[in-house]
Write a protein that holds these residues in place. Structure first.
Motif, short mmCIF file in Angstrom:
data_model
loop_
_atom_site.label_atom_id
_atom_site.label_comp_id
_atom_site.label_asym_id
_atom_site.label_seq_id
_atom_site.Cartn_x
_atom_site.Cartn_y
_atom_site.Cartn_z
N HIS A 280 0.82 -1.21 0.00
CA HIS A 280 0.00 0.00 0.00
C HIS A 280 0.86 1.26 0.00
O HIS A 280 0.55 2.23 -0.71
CB HIS A 280 -0.95 -0.03 1.20
N VAL A 281 1.92 1.23 0.77
CA VAL A 281 2.84 2.37 0.75
C VAL A 281 3.51 2.50 -0.62
O VAL A 281 3.58 3.60 -1.18
CB VAL A 281 3.89 2.22 1.87
N ASN A 282 3.96 1.40 -1.18
CA ASN A 282 4.57 1.44 -2.52
C ASN A 282 3.57 1.93 -3.56
O ASN A 282 3.94 2.69 -4.46
CB ASN A 282 5.09 0.06 -2.91
N ALA A 283 2.32 1.50 -3.46
CA ALA A 283 1.30 1.94 -4.42
C ALA A 283 1.07 3.45 -4.30
O ALA A 283 0.92 4.15 -5.32
CB ALA A 283 0.00 1.19 -4.19
N GLN A 284 1.06 3.96 -3.09
CA GLN A 284 0.90 5.40 -2.91
C GLN A 284 2.12 6.16 -3.43
O GLN A 284 1.99 7.22 -4.07
CB GLN A 284 0.67 5.71 -1.43
N GLN A 285 3.30 5.60 -3.19
CA GLN A 285 4.53 6.25 -3.69
C GLN A 285 4.57 6.26 -5.21
O GLN A 285 4.96 7.28 -5.82
CB GLN A 285 5.75 5.51 -3.12
N LEU A 286 4.17 5.17 -5.83
CA LEU A 286 4.16 5.12 -7.30
C LEU A 286 3.12 6.09 -7.86
O LEU A 286 3.39 6.79 -8.85
CB LEU A 286 3.87 3.70 -7.78
N THR A 287 1.95 6.14 -7.24
CA THR A 287 0.91 7.07 -7.70
C THR A 287 1.43 8.50 -7.69
O THR A 287 1.22 9.26 -8.64
CB THR A 287 -0.32 6.94 -6.80
N ALA A 288 2.12 8.88 -6.62
CA ALA A 288 2.66 10.24 -6.53
C ALA A 288 3.66 10.49 -7.65
O ALA A 288 3.67 11.57 -8.26
CB ALA A 288 3.33 10.44 -5.17
N ARG A 289 4.48 9.52 -7.96
CA ARG A 289 5.45 9.69 -9.04
C ARG A 289 4.76 9.81 -10.39
O ARG A 289 5.14 10.64 -11.22
CB ARG A 289 6.43 8.51 -9.05
N LEU A 290 3.78 8.98 -10.63
CA LEU A 290 3.07 9.03 -11.91
C LEU A 290 2.33 10.36 -12.07
O LEU A 290 2.34 10.95 -13.15
CB LEU A 290 2.08 7.87 -12.01
N GLU A 291 1.71 10.82 -11.02
CA GLU A 291 1.01 12.09 -11.10
C GLU A 291 1.99 13.23 -11.34
O GLU A 291 1.72 14.15 -12.12
CB GLU A 291 0.20 12.33 -9.83
N GLY A 292 3.15 13.15 -10.72
CA GLY A 292 4.17 14.18 -10.95
C GLY A 292 4.68 14.16 -12.37
O GLY A 292 4.83 15.22 -13.00
N ARG A 293 4.91 12.97 -12.91
CA ARG A 293 5.38 12.84 -14.29
C ARG A 293 4.32 13.32 -15.26
O ARG A 293 4.61 14.02 -16.22
CB ARG A 293 5.73 11.38 -14.61
N LEU A 294 3.06 12.95 -15.00
CA LEU A 294 1.98 13.35 -15.91
C LEU A 294 1.82 14.87 -15.89
O LEU A 294 1.65 15.50 -16.92
CB LEU A 294 0.68 12.66 -15.51
N ALA A 295 1.85 15.46 -14.68
CA ALA A 295 1.69 16.90 -14.59
C ALA A 295 2.81 17.61 -15.32
O ALA A 295 2.58 18.61 -15.99
CB ALA A 295 1.66 17.33 -13.11
N ALA A 296 4.03 17.07 -15.21
CA ALA A 296 5.15 17.71 -15.84
C ALA A 296 5.05 17.70 -17.36
O ALA A 296 5.64 18.53 -18.04
CB ALA A 296 6.46 17.03 -15.41
N GLY A 297 4.27 16.76 -17.89
CA GLY A 297 4.16 16.65 -19.33
C GLY A 297 3.02 17.44 -19.93
O GLY A 297 2.86 17.49 -21.15
N ARG A 298 2.20 18.08 -19.09
CA ARG A 298 1.05 18.83 -19.60
C ARG A 298 1.47 20.20 -20.09
O ARG A 298 2.33 20.85 -19.48
CB ARG A 298 -0.01 18.97 -18.53
N PRO A 299 0.88 20.69 -21.17
CA PRO A 299 1.20 22.04 -21.63
C PRO A 299 0.94 23.07 -20.53
O PRO A 299 -0.10 23.02 -19.86
CB PRO A 299 0.23 22.23 -22.81
N GLY A 300 1.87 23.93 -20.34
CA GLY A 300 1.70 24.99 -19.34
C GLY A 300 2.01 24.58 -17.93
O GLY A 300 1.93 25.37 -17.01
N ALA A 301 2.36 23.29 -17.74
CA ALA A 301 2.64 22.83 -16.38
C ALA A 301 4.01 23.32 -15.93
O ALA A 301 4.90 23.53 -16.74
CB ALA A 301 2.61 21.32 -16.32
#
Length: 301
Positions: A280-301
């Protein structure tokens, strides 16, 4: 890029409850599932491997989770040709299931009518999830003694046909399916029938080891994270799944999963290193990383 859903292969383990991951107020099964479903959009039910599910239980799962939540369901052991205790069958099927005089039976030991009845009850019990739009994929995890071959491919298709219109996903535990010589054949077979391949991260060097190949063979991609315990063959859950992914490993997986999500509409990632709260901790850690990567790839982010 498609949607990425991250969850775990359990929410009820005793060691998880003892770990303190759940807040004190989540002090019964209903409250724990409601809490889990606020943290993650996806869960895998493994209890259905050990016994056929009950419709009232599936209804409770549906009622206790928000719209859009997804339950993947692991197929009953008999269906994937694992040994199945006769006592795991419903009471009215046990006598027929045990007609071979064994305490544990394989599919070949059981009258086809018994297997048919088990399939019918398994699928019927999932109706509350189906009706709520919360039924994901039925996991067909085949054993180490299920090698590549025409009869095994035909059996996979028979399972998929029996489950339809529910969808199945396919995980192998025999290396012959994913050797360098056979890998393309296996993935092409699954893709030609739009069956999701279950990508795995697991210890290597064992007869059951499958390499961590990421491939989408349908609009759904599934990844199961088993960890890298050096005691993979242990019968002790704490040893077999006692592995916590490091920050560096999760950083690497976040990038690989983002690439995989470019090949599918939905990518499901399920942590199966279910000892204490590590999954559960690993799943939360991975989710945070994925959300950070996705946000970084959005126009204007």
């Amino acid at each position: 890029m498609g949607e990425i859903l991250v969850g775990t292969a359990s929410w009820t383990d005793r060691t998880l409850i003892e770990s303190g991951w759940y807040p004190p107020e989540a002090n019964n099964p209903e409250k724990r599932l409601r809490y889990y479903a606020r943290q993650f959009p996806l869960v895998e039910v493994d209890a259905t491997y050990y016994a056929l599910p009950a419709e009232q239980t599936a209804r409770a799962w549906a009622d206790r989770t928000p719209p859009g939540f997804t339950f993947n369901i692991k197929a009953f052991s008999l269906f994937t040709q694992h040994p199945t205790p006769v006592r795991a069958f419903p009471a009215d099927l046990r006598e027929a299931a045990g007609s071979a005089g064994k305490d544990r039976v394989y599919l070949k030991d059981v009258d086809p009518a018994v297997a048919d009845a088990a399939w019918e009850r398994f699928l019927a019990a999932l109706e509350p999830l189906r009706a709520a739009g919360k039924l994901g994929a039925i996991l067909l995890q085949f054993p180490p003694w299920f090698p590549i071959g025409r009869s095994r491919r035909e059996y996979i298709l028979a399972c998929a046909e029996r489950a339809a219109p529910d969808r199945v996903c396919v995980e192998f535990r025999n290396r012959t399916w994913m050797t360098e010589d056979n890998q393309r054949e296996t993935l092409d077979f699954l893709a030609s029938h739009r069956l999701p391949y279950v990508c795995v991260d697991m210890p290597q060097g064992y007869p059951s080891s499958i390499p961590p190949v990421l491939a989408a063979t349908s609009d759904l991609a599934v990844v199961r994270m088993h960890g890298h315990s050096d005691k993979w063959t242990s019968k002790e859950i704490s040893e077999k799944f006692g592995y916590k992914y490091s920050d560096a490993e999760l950083d690497d997986w976040a990038g690989r999963l983002r690439d995989l999500a470019g090949q599918a509409e939905v990518t499901q990632v399920l942590f199966n290193n279910c000892y204490r709260d590590w999954a559960h901790v690993n799943a939360q850690q991975l989710t945070a990383r994925l959300e950070g990567r996705l946000a970084a790839g959005r126009p204007g982010a």
